[in-house]
Design a protein around this motif. Structure first.
Motif, PDB file in Angstrom:
ATOM      1  N   GLN A 103      -1.058   8.345   4.844  1.00  0.00           N
ATOM      2  CA  GLN A 103      -1.982   7.191   5.459  1.00  0.00           C
ATOM      3  C   GLN A 103      -1.221   6.029   5.527  1.00  0.00           C
ATOM      4  OE1 GLN A 103      -4.898   7.767   6.673  1.00  0.00           O
ATOM      5  NE2 GLN A 103      -4.350  10.011   6.469  1.00  0.00           N
ATOM      6  N   TYR A 145       0.895   3.522   7.285  1.00  0.00           N
ATOM      7  CA  TYR A 145       1.294   3.148   8.599  1.00  0.00           C
ATOM      8  C   TYR A 145       2.661   3.091   9.030  1.00  0.00           C
ATOM      9  CZ  TYR A 145       1.387  -1.630   7.671  1.00  0.00           C
ATOM     10  OH  TYR A 145       1.760  -2.987   7.116  1.00  0.00           O
ATOM     11  N   LEU A 154      -0.311   4.403  13.463  1.00  0.00           N
ATOM     12  CA  LEU A 154      -0.562   6.035  13.068  1.00  0.00           C
ATOM     13  C   LEU A 154      -0.268   6.788  14.320  1.00  0.00           C
ATOM     14  CD1 LEU A 154      -3.435   5.221  10.476  1.00  0.00           C
ATOM     15  CD2 LEU A 154      -1.011   5.795   9.940  1.00  0.00           C
ATOM     16  N   THR A 214      -9.741   1.171   9.389  1.00  0.00           N
ATOM     17  CA  THR A 214      -9.578   2.370   8.660  1.00  0.00           C
ATOM     18  C   THR A 214     -10.922   2.683   7.861  1.00  0.00           C
ATOM     19  OG1 THR A 214      -8.832   0.904   6.862  1.00  0.00           O
ATOM     20  CG2 THR A 214      -7.298   1.715   8.127  1.00  0.00           C
TER      21      THR A 214
END
Length: 178
Positions: free
Chosen positions: A89, A91, A121, A159
């Motif tokens: 996760q 980035y 991402l 997010t």
């Protein structure tokens, strides 16, 4: 950073860099994706989250027309190899795309505008058109004398909910006194 850039026949802009990034360093801290990754960026500065240093890359290509009155540029950056394999996760592990289009003041009487697309991402090519991790901003301006009236629109996927965007829009006014 180590790189080069320039212009070809005053029309095409280009650039490329190698980035040598230290532990817990964010190459561009404040950008349009700041609100998407604000918690992670803050945690890096506080030391509660860490990411190892890495070597990355940056490339940009664009066009500039009519003495920079119409400008388009796209930039892509990312790591060389895997940065933090234990954190999918993060980035910083994946490429980041930024696109920008602008028509400057003076080309169209009274009007000028800009639009941008920012995407984090990017794990695979189809992520370029997926909504998660993206920010779209536009601003249309009208000038009358010293007054500028702007309509802005911001669409951002955070997010906490990749499926529902945050949308902001409105009017702003500005008076420029020279």
């Amino acid at each position: 950073m180590l790189g080069f850039g320039g212009r070809i026949i005053q029309l095409i802009t280009y650039g490329a860099q190698l980035r040598f990034v230290g532990d817990d360093f964010v190459p561009v801290y404040f950008d349009s994706t700041y609100d998407i990754a604000r918690a992670e960026r803050y945690a890096l500065t506080e030391g509660t989250l860490s990411t190892p240093g890495f070597i990355g890359w940056f490339a940009t290509l664009g066009m500039s027309l009519l003495n920079d009155s119409i400008v388009f540029k796209a930039s892509l950056d990312g790591p060389l190899g895997e940065v933090d394999p234990d954190n999918d996760q993060n980035y910083l592990n994946y490429p980041h795309l930024t696109g920008f289009f602008e028509v400057t003041e003076g080309l169209l009487p009274g009007f000028f505008f800009d639009a941008s697309y920012d995407k984090v991402l990017i794990r695979e090519p189809r992520d370029l058109i997926r909504s998660f991790g993206s920010v779209i901003k536009t601003r249309l301006n009208y000038r009358s004398g010293p007054a500028i009236i702007s309509f802005f629109y911001l669409l951002r996927y955070n997010t906490h909910d990749w499926n529902e965007p945050e949308v902001s829009s409105g009017l702003e006014t500005l008076v420029r006194l020279n």
